[in-house]
Enzyme design. Structure first.
Site, PDB file in Angstrom:
ATOM      1  N   ARG A   1     -20.054 -13.687  13.435  1.00  0.00           N
ATOM      2  CA  ARG A   1     -18.598 -13.436  13.525  1.00  0.00           C
ATOM      3  C   ARG A   1     -17.855 -13.889  12.279  1.00  0.00           C
ATOM      4  O   ARG A   1     -16.659 -14.162  12.322  1.00  0.00           O
ATOM      5  CB  ARG A   1     -18.000 -14.088  14.766  1.00  0.00           C
ATOM      6  CG  ARG A   1     -18.617 -13.550  16.044  1.00  0.00           C
ATOM      7  CD  ARG A   1     -17.850 -13.929  17.274  1.00  0.00           C
ATOM      8  NE  ARG A   1     -18.562 -13.409  18.435  1.00  0.00           N
ATOM      9  CZ  ARG A   1     -19.620 -13.998  18.978  1.00  0.00           C
ATOM     10  NH1 ARG A   1     -20.057 -15.143  18.495  1.00  0.00           N
ATOM     11  NH2 ARG A   1     -20.217 -13.449  19.997  1.00  0.00           N
TER      12      ARG A   1
ATOM     13  N   GLU B   1     -10.037   3.487 -13.106  1.00  0.00           N
ATOM     14  CA  GLU B   1      -9.200   2.625 -12.260  1.00  0.00           C
ATOM     15  C   GLU B   1      -8.203   1.852 -13.117  1.00  0.00           C
ATOM     16  O   GLU B   1      -7.074   1.613 -12.702  1.00  0.00           O
ATOM     17  CB  GLU B   1     -10.050   1.664 -11.423  1.00  0.00           C
ATOM     18  CG  GLU B   1     -10.840   2.323 -10.301  1.00  0.00           C
ATOM     19  CD  GLU B   1      -9.974   2.843  -9.141  1.00  0.00           C
ATOM     20  OE1 GLU B   1      -8.748   2.614  -9.120  1.00  0.00           O
ATOM     21  OE2 GLU B   1     -10.553   3.508  -8.260  1.00  0.00           O
TER      22      GLU B   1
ATOM     23  N   LYS C   1      -3.151  -5.914  -8.632  1.00  0.00           N
ATOM     24  CA  LYS C   1      -3.718  -5.678  -7.295  1.00  0.00           C
ATOM     25  C   LYS C   1      -3.414  -6.855  -6.371  1.00  0.00           C
ATOM     26  O   LYS C   1      -3.061  -6.661  -5.201  1.00  0.00           O
ATOM     27  CB  LYS C   1      -5.224  -5.413  -7.365  1.00  0.00           C
ATOM     28  CG  LYS C   1      -5.795  -5.157  -5.966  1.00  0.00           C
ATOM     29  CD  LYS C   1      -7.019  -4.299  -5.915  1.00  0.00           C
ATOM     30  CE  LYS C   1      -7.397  -4.023  -4.453  1.00  0.00           C
ATOM     31  NZ  LYS C   1      -8.616  -3.241  -4.292  1.00  0.00           N
TER      32      LYS C   1
ATOM     33  N   GLU D   1      -2.264  -2.767   4.632  1.00  0.00           N
ATOM     34  CA  GLU D   1      -1.830  -1.394   4.379  1.00  0.00           C
ATOM     35  C   GLU D   1      -1.050  -0.822   5.564  1.00  0.00           C
ATOM     36  O   GLU D   1      -1.485   0.122   6.225  1.00  0.00           O
ATOM     37  CB  GLU D   1      -3.022  -0.498   4.014  1.00  0.00           C
ATOM     38  CG  GLU D   1      -2.598   0.763   3.288  1.00  0.00           C
ATOM     39  CD  GLU D   1      -3.787   1.503   2.652  1.00  0.00           C
ATOM     40  OE1 GLU D   1      -4.741   0.846   2.213  1.00  0.00           O
ATOM     41  OE2 GLU D   1      -3.727   2.732   2.598  1.00  0.00           O
TER      42      GLU D   1
ATOM     43  N   ASN E   1      -3.843   3.763  -3.967  1.00  0.00           N
ATOM     44  CA  ASN E   1      -4.564   5.033  -3.866  1.00  0.00           C
ATOM     45  C   ASN E   1      -4.000   6.087  -4.820  1.00  0.00           C
ATOM     46  O   ASN E   1      -4.313   7.271  -4.696  1.00  0.00           O
ATOM     47  CB  ASN E   1      -4.500   5.567  -2.433  1.00  0.00           C
ATOM     48  CG  ASN E   1      -5.417   4.798  -1.517  1.00  0.00           C
ATOM     49  OD1 ASN E   1      -6.505   4.375  -1.923  1.00  0.00           O
ATOM     50  ND2 ASN E   1      -4.989   4.599  -0.291  1.00  0.00           N
TER      51      ASN E   1
ATOM     52  N   HIS F   1      -5.977   9.075  -5.975  1.00  0.00           N
ATOM     53  CA  HIS F   1      -7.184   9.093  -5.151  1.00  0.00           C
ATOM     54  C   HIS F   1      -7.278  10.249  -4.165  1.00  0.00           C
ATOM     55  O   HIS F   1      -8.357  10.523  -3.652  1.00  0.00           O
ATOM     56  CB  HIS F   1      -7.341   7.772  -4.388  1.00  0.00           C
ATOM     57  CG  HIS F   1      -7.855   6.656  -5.257  1.00  0.00           C
ATOM     58  ND1 HIS F   1      -7.193   6.217  -6.388  1.00  0.00           N
ATOM     59  CD2 HIS F   1      -8.974   5.902  -5.183  1.00  0.00           C
ATOM     60  CE1 HIS F   1      -7.876   5.238  -6.938  1.00  0.00           C
ATOM     61  NE2 HIS F   1      -8.955   5.024  -6.238  1.00  0.00           N
TER      62      HIS F   1
ATOM     63  N   HIS G   1     -10.833  11.751  -3.942  1.00  0.00           N
ATOM     64  CA  HIS G   1     -11.678  11.729  -2.753  1.00  0.00           C
ATOM     65  C   HIS G   1     -12.138  13.132  -2.378  1.00  0.00           C
ATOM     66  O   HIS G   1     -13.283  13.332  -1.969  1.00  0.00           O
ATOM     67  CB  HIS G   1     -10.932  11.093  -1.573  1.00  0.00           C
ATOM     68  CG  HIS G   1     -10.788   9.608  -1.704  1.00  0.00           C
ATOM     69  ND1 HIS G   1      -9.747   8.909  -1.152  1.00  0.00           N
ATOM     70  CD2 HIS G   1     -11.561   8.694  -2.346  1.00  0.00           C
ATOM     71  CE1 HIS G   1      -9.888   7.609  -1.437  1.00  0.00           C
ATOM     72  NE2 HIS G   1     -10.975   7.464  -2.170  1.00  0.00           N
TER      73      HIS G   1
ATOM     74  N   HIS H   1     -16.711   7.789  -9.615  1.00  0.00           N
ATOM     75  CA  HIS H   1     -15.424   7.569  -8.948  1.00  0.00           C
ATOM     76  C   HIS H   1     -14.252   7.529  -9.935  1.00  0.00           C
ATOM     77  O   HIS H   1     -13.245   8.217  -9.745  1.00  0.00           O
ATOM     78  CB  HIS H   1     -15.493   6.270  -8.143  1.00  0.00           C
ATOM     79  CG  HIS H   1     -14.243   5.948  -7.405  1.00  0.00           C
ATOM     80  ND1 HIS H   1     -13.786   6.728  -6.353  1.00  0.00           N
ATOM     81  CD2 HIS H   1     -13.325   4.959  -7.570  1.00  0.00           C
ATOM     82  CE1 HIS H   1     -12.653   6.213  -5.902  1.00  0.00           C
ATOM     83  NE2 HIS H   1     -12.351   5.141  -6.621  1.00  0.00           N
TER      84      HIS H   1
HETATM   85  N1  NAD Z   1     -13.336  -2.381  -1.383  1.00  0.00           N
HETATM   86  C1  NAD Z   1     -12.515  -1.793  -2.219  1.00  0.00           C
HETATM   87  O1  NAD Z   1     -11.317  -2.097  -2.253  1.00  0.00           O
HETATM   88  C2  NAD Z   1     -13.044  -0.745  -3.153  1.00  0.00           C
HETATM   89  C3  NAD Z   1     -12.239  -0.253  -4.188  1.00  0.00           C
HETATM   90  C4  NAD Z   1     -12.773   0.689  -5.071  1.00  0.00           C
HETATM   91  C5  NAD Z   1     -14.087   1.121  -4.916  1.00  0.00           C
HETATM   92  N2  NAD Z   1     -14.850   0.626  -3.896  1.00  0.00           N
HETATM   93  C6  NAD Z   1     -16.247   1.065  -3.726  1.00  0.00           C
HETATM   94  O2  NAD Z   1     -16.992   0.672  -4.866  1.00  0.00           O
HETATM   95  C7  NAD Z   1     -18.141   1.518  -4.973  1.00  0.00           C
HETATM   96  C8  NAD Z   1     -18.351   1.888  -6.423  1.00  0.00           C
HETATM   97  O3  NAD Z   1     -18.552   0.706  -7.153  1.00  0.00           O
HETATM   98  P1  NAD Z   1     -19.114   0.726  -8.647  1.00  0.00           P
HETATM   99  O4  NAD Z   1     -18.436   1.764  -9.421  1.00  0.00           O
HETATM  100  O5  NAD Z   1     -19.078  -0.670  -9.103  1.00  0.00           O
HETATM  101  O6  NAD Z   1     -20.601   1.289  -8.472  1.00  0.00           O
HETATM  102  P2  NAD Z   1     -21.990   0.566  -8.132  1.00  0.00           P
HETATM  103  O7  NAD Z   1     -21.792  -0.645  -7.313  1.00  0.00           O
HETATM  104  O8  NAD Z   1     -22.872   1.620  -7.591  1.00  0.00           O
HETATM  105  O9  NAD Z   1     -22.525   0.110  -9.569  1.00  0.00           O
HETATM  106  C9  NAD Z   1     -22.840   1.088 -10.542  1.00  0.00           C
HETATM  107  C10 NAD Z   1     -24.232   0.886 -11.135  1.00  0.00           C
HETATM  108  O10 NAD Z   1     -24.204  -0.175 -12.084  1.00  0.00           O
HETATM  109  C11 NAD Z   1     -25.267  -1.099 -11.844  1.00  0.00           C
HETATM  110  N3  NAD Z   1     -24.792  -2.386 -12.340  1.00  0.00           N
HETATM  111  C12 NAD Z   1     -23.887  -3.211 -11.768  1.00  0.00           C
HETATM  112  N4  NAD Z   1     -23.581  -4.216 -12.586  1.00  0.00           N
HETATM  113  C13 NAD Z   1     -24.311  -4.045 -13.714  1.00  0.00           C
HETATM  114  C14 NAD Z   1     -24.390  -4.754 -14.930  1.00  0.00           C
HETATM  115  N5  NAD Z   1     -23.637  -5.826 -15.176  1.00  0.00           N
HETATM  116  N6  NAD Z   1     -25.254  -4.291 -15.872  1.00  0.00           N
HETATM  117  C15 NAD Z   1     -25.972  -3.167 -15.652  1.00  0.00           C
HETATM  118  N7  NAD Z   1     -25.909  -2.442 -14.529  1.00  0.00           N
HETATM  119  C16 NAD Z   1     -25.085  -2.881 -13.564  1.00  0.00           C
HETATM  120  C17 NAD Z   1     -25.493  -0.983 -10.356  1.00  0.00           C
HETATM  121  O11 NAD Z   1     -26.776  -1.436 -10.002  1.00  0.00           O
HETATM  122  C18 NAD Z   1     -25.298   0.499 -10.124  1.00  0.00           C
HETATM  123  O12 NAD Z   1     -26.464   1.210 -10.449  1.00  0.00           O
HETATM  124  C19 NAD Z   1     -17.871   2.706  -4.079  1.00  0.00           C
HETATM  125  O13 NAD Z   1     -18.718   2.620  -2.949  1.00  0.00           O
HETATM  126  C20 NAD Z   1     -16.421   2.552  -3.652  1.00  0.00           C
HETATM  127  O14 NAD Z   1     -16.176   3.057  -2.365  1.00  0.00           O
HETATM  128  C21 NAD Z   1     -14.346  -0.292  -3.026  1.00  0.00           C
END
Ligand code: NAD
Length: 337
Positions: A110, A174, A202, A212, A224, A227, A231, A243
């Site tokens: 939890r 972003e 943020k 939200e 967003n 976005h 999306h 993204h």
């Molecule tokens: N929670 C939120 O508020 C929020 C906001 C925006 C996006 N997201 C989510 O985030 C995700 C996308 O995240 P992302 O763009 O970080 O992608 P990701 O987490 O897939 O990372 C991208 C790639 O980089 C690699 N990687 C990470 N750090 C590294 C480093 N320092 N050196 C080399 N390689 C590295 C990872 O293994 C992966 O292959 C999506 O699922 C999206 O929905 C969440």
């Protein structure tokens, strides 16, 4: 290292931004934690030292790994290892790792504290901040989740050096968004100061509207910006967009739509294009985009209430705008081919 507070009453925490921030893990650990479950991916390659007994739990790469099966798998491995509510989960990675590990932490016993060590630019300026966690279902992205504020966030800008170029650029998408949410001169700032400026933006938005509130047109929903189209492009798939690349196209689309609706002038549209281009990001629809499909996906967006809903720039800044005529949307899409 710059400290950015996220003010959320008894759920407040600090985000530490700058080169070497990952070495500050020990000092942000919850008091009394005896064990740290480190969740990461093999490709991340960032080692952390929690200063207590720790064990690394790897998860797979990509959106497919961000699923309930991974959450169950993590929880079961944590039980076997003996992780308790008094311990801590440390998510080391990009948004896939922090979203998945954060959600698993929110439901394990939890709720066990989680610290995010964000290792992608997108994670540092966005995904790791604000407490939204969750996973995908086969039916769609982020459909199961929880608000679970982290105990602390470490954004070590040094580790961004190993990011693949395309991942770095995706994070810039972003960052471009924050340029239109009031963060000035982003491109002229040193990287750590720029990341801290985005985190501050943020943090302020989240502090004012943590969950939200749907009635709040200038609250968390403005994050967003860009976005809605992004999306839709991601859901339609087949476009090979990261993204942040989709967000960049979405920002220019939102600006053009706002211009069409008389909310901003042409100079402001050009400003959007120039910021996006300065980050070497796309501003047009990918070749072969099926505009009818994109329109349908945008109309189904969870923010759709009366007519079509978008987050748009205007005289009073970026805000949620409802009742947008589909005709204006179609014309704007056509202009973006
Ligand atoms: N929670 C939120 O508020 C929020 C906001 C925006 C996006 N997201 C989510 O985030 C995700 C996308 O995240 P992302 O763009 O970080 O992608 P990701 O987490 O897939 O990372 C991208 C790639 O980089 C690699 N990687 C990470 N750090 C590294 C480093 N320092 N050196 C080399 N390689 C590295 C990872 O293994 C992966 O292959 C999506 O699922 C999206 O929905 C969440």
């Amino acid at each position: 290292v710059i400290t950015v507070p996220v003010a959320l009453g008894d759920r407040s925490y600090d985000v530490l931004v700058g080169p070497g921030a990952r070495y500050r893990l020990l000092e942000v650990l919850p008091v009394g934690a005896r064990r740290a479950a480190i969740v990461t991916q093999a490709a991340v390659g960032v080692a952390v030292d929690a200063g207590v007994e720790q064990h690394v739990f790897e998860i797979d790469e990509g959106e497919d790994a961000k699923c309930l099966e991974t959450v169950e798998d993590l929880c079961r491995r944590w039980v076997k290892w003996g992780l308790t509510r008094g311990d801590v989960v440390v998510a080391v990675g990009g948004g896939v790792v922090t979203d998945t590990a954060g959600f698993a932490a929110s439901v394990y016993h939890r709720g066990v504290p989680v610290i995010h060590v964000a290792t992608t630019l997108l994670g540092q300026v966005d995904a790791a901040i604000g407490g939204k966690t969750g996973v995908n279902l086969p039916e769609g992205k982020n459909l199961v989740g929880a608000f679970w504020q982290p105990h602390a966030v470490l954004c070590d800008t040094e580790v961004l050096a190993s990011l693949p170029v395309r991942e770095y650029r995706s994070g810039c998408g972003e960052m471009a968004k924050y340029a239109f949410l009031g963060v000035e001169g982003l491109r002229d700032l040193p990287l750590d100061v720029a990341v801290a400026a985005c985190v501050t933006c943020k943090a302020d938005v989240v502090a004012a509207d943590e969950r939200e509130d749907p009635a709040n047109r200038t609250g968390r929903a403005i994050l967003n910006y860009g976005h809605t189209l992004a999306h839709a492009l991601e859901t339609a798939g087949g476009y090979d967009l990261r993204h942040g690349e989709a967000v960049a196209i979405g920002l220019v689309f939102a600006a053009r739509l706002a211009r069409r609706l008389g909310r901003i002038d042409q100079a402001r549209v050009e400003e959007h294009r120039s910021v996006v281009h300065a980050y070497d990001l796309p501003s047009r629809l990918p070749p072969g985009t099926d505009e009818t499909e994109i329109l349908m996906l945008m109309a189904q967006d969870k923010k759709a209430v009366e007519g079509m809903t978008f987050v748009l720039d205007g005289p009073a800044g970026v805000q949620v705008v409802t009742g947008v005529a589909p005709g204006a949307v179609v014309e704007t899409l056509e202009e973006m081919r």
